[in-house]
Scaffold this motif. Structure first.
Motif, PDB file in Angstrom:
ATOM      1  N   LYS A 213       7.606  31.334 -24.795  1.00 24.42           N
ATOM      2  CA  LYS A 213       7.877  30.161 -25.647  1.00 24.42           C
ATOM      3  C   LYS A 213       6.598  29.329 -25.706  1.00 24.42           C
ATOM      4  N   LEU A 215       5.041  25.556 -26.131  1.00 24.07           N
ATOM      5  CA  LEU A 215       5.483  24.168 -25.948  1.00 24.07           C
ATOM      6  C   LEU A 215       5.128  23.306 -27.167  1.00 24.07           C
ATOM      7  N   ASP A 216       5.625  22.052 -27.130  1.00 21.65           N
ATOM      8  CA  ASP A 216       5.432  21.140 -28.267  1.00 21.65           C
ATOM      9  C   ASP A 216       3.962  20.805 -28.518  1.00 21.65           C
ATOM     10  N   ASP A 217       3.105  21.004 -27.509  1.00 22.23           N
ATOM     11  CA  ASP A 217       1.667  20.753 -27.757  1.00 22.23           C
ATOM     12  C   ASP A 217       1.059  21.835 -28.653  1.00 22.23           C
ATOM     13  N   GLU A 218       1.858  22.830 -29.001  1.00 20.82           N
ATOM     14  CA  GLU A 218       1.483  23.945 -29.880  1.00 20.82           C
ATOM     15  C   GLU A 218       0.427  24.883 -29.305  1.00 20.82           C
ATOM     16  N   TRP A 219       0.115  24.741 -27.995  1.00 26.50           N
ATOM     17  CA  TRP A 219      -0.809  25.660 -27.326  1.00 26.50           C
ATOM     18  C   TRP A 219      -0.166  26.362 -26.140  1.00 26.50           C
ATOM     19  N   THR A 220       0.366  25.560 -25.205  1.00 29.56           N
ATOM     20  CA  THR A 220       0.814  26.095 -23.925  1.00 29.56           C
ATOM     21  C   THR A 220       1.885  27.166 -24.129  1.00 29.56           C
ATOM     22  N   THR A 224       9.878  32.470 -20.927  1.00 26.22           N
ATOM     23  CA  THR A 224      11.141  31.778 -21.211  1.00 26.22           C
ATOM     24  C   THR A 224      12.023  31.708 -19.973  1.00 26.22           C
TER      25      THR A 224
END
Ligand code: MF3
Ligand code: CO
Length: 253
Positions: A213, A215-220, A224
């Motif tokens: 998955k 994360l919301d930072d679009e990198w990490t 899952t």
């Protein structure tokens, strides 16, 4: 299109690879409980810049740091932070790219912080060994699928899983070139390997399922299921005599 390098380009890529390996050595020596991932990133940046190179990852598609540092269940693309502190028992994956004279080197390693669980050490060891199992097929006359299948088999024989959503890649003037280098696949398939191709081969291995998955930072990128993950990468020149690790350091002899 897969770019076949000239010997002049290979000579420059040897330098980019050596600088990448040097930055890894500096980072490796700093690993201890209590250090932040941003302190490691700063040292990596300095090691690269000192040698007249630039960090390949900084500003790549907006990436905000010089290296990727990924703890425990983070697979790849962890963003260094002053709030993230290494702790005894963690595993930490460090991914570094250096660009010298217009050509990139790219390499990754996973280390234990202090004493770690034997099962987590086994994850690190299997990930590293899967790379070398695959490397045995990196020569003229083989196909890329031979490498991919060998990595996948070795990992799965050890009851671990290879990440599928991300792959290795060709490398040169661009950090990511053709071909994609999956860590799973079928022998006899895929592009034929030819002298003076350069590939970044990088198994990412999870203790649990291969699912990821972002994360919301679009990198990490994390597992899952919360299981731990390890990473091992070298930039590999397919020389007429066989594979050469352009990012080899002292510990790879
Ligand atoms: N070493 C990683 C790779 O091979 C990449 C870094 S992604 C970046 O793809 F954006 F951080 F550069
Ligand atoms: Co890479």
């Amino acid at each position: 299109m897969i770019h076949i390098k000239s010997m002049k380009e290979i000579e420059v890529m040897k330098k980019a690879g050596a600088i990448t390996a040097y930055a890894h050595k500096i980072a490796r020596q700093m690993i201890r409980p209590g250090i932040s991932t941003s302190e490691l990133d700063l040292a990596i940046q300095q090691a690269i810049v000192q040698h007249g190179a630039t960090p390949s990852f900084l500003d790549y598609r907006g990436y905000p740091a010089s290296s990727c540092i990924s703890l425990n269940d983070t697979i790849i693309h962890g963003i260094p932070s002053k709030n993230e502190i290494l702790q005894e028992g963690d595993i930490v994956s460090i991914d570094i790219g250096a660009c010298f004279d217009g050509y990139h080197g790219d390499a990754a390693r996973t280390y234990g912080v202090g004493q770690i669980d034997p099962q987590h050490q086994k994850l690190i060891d299997v990930t590293r060994q899967s790379f070398f199992e695959g490397l045995a097929h990196v020569r003229e006359g083989h196909r890329l699928g031979d490498v991919s299948q060998t990595i996948q088999r070795y990992v799965e024989q050890n009851q671990m899983s290879v990440v599928r959503m991300f792959t290795g890649h060709g490398i040169g003037k661009e950090l990511h070139e053709d071909p994609a280098v999956p860590n799973y696949g079928t022998a006899g398939r895929g592009p034929k390997l030819e002298p003076n191709m350069v590939l970044a081969i990088e198994p990412m291995v999870n203790l649990g399922s291969h699912h990821v998955k972002v994360l919301d930072d679009e990198w990490t990128v994390k597992t899952t299921d919360g299981s731990l993950s390890a990473h091992y990468e070298h930039t590999v020149w397919i020389s007429p005599d066989g594979p050469v690790l352009l990012t080899a350091g002292d510990e790879d002899e």
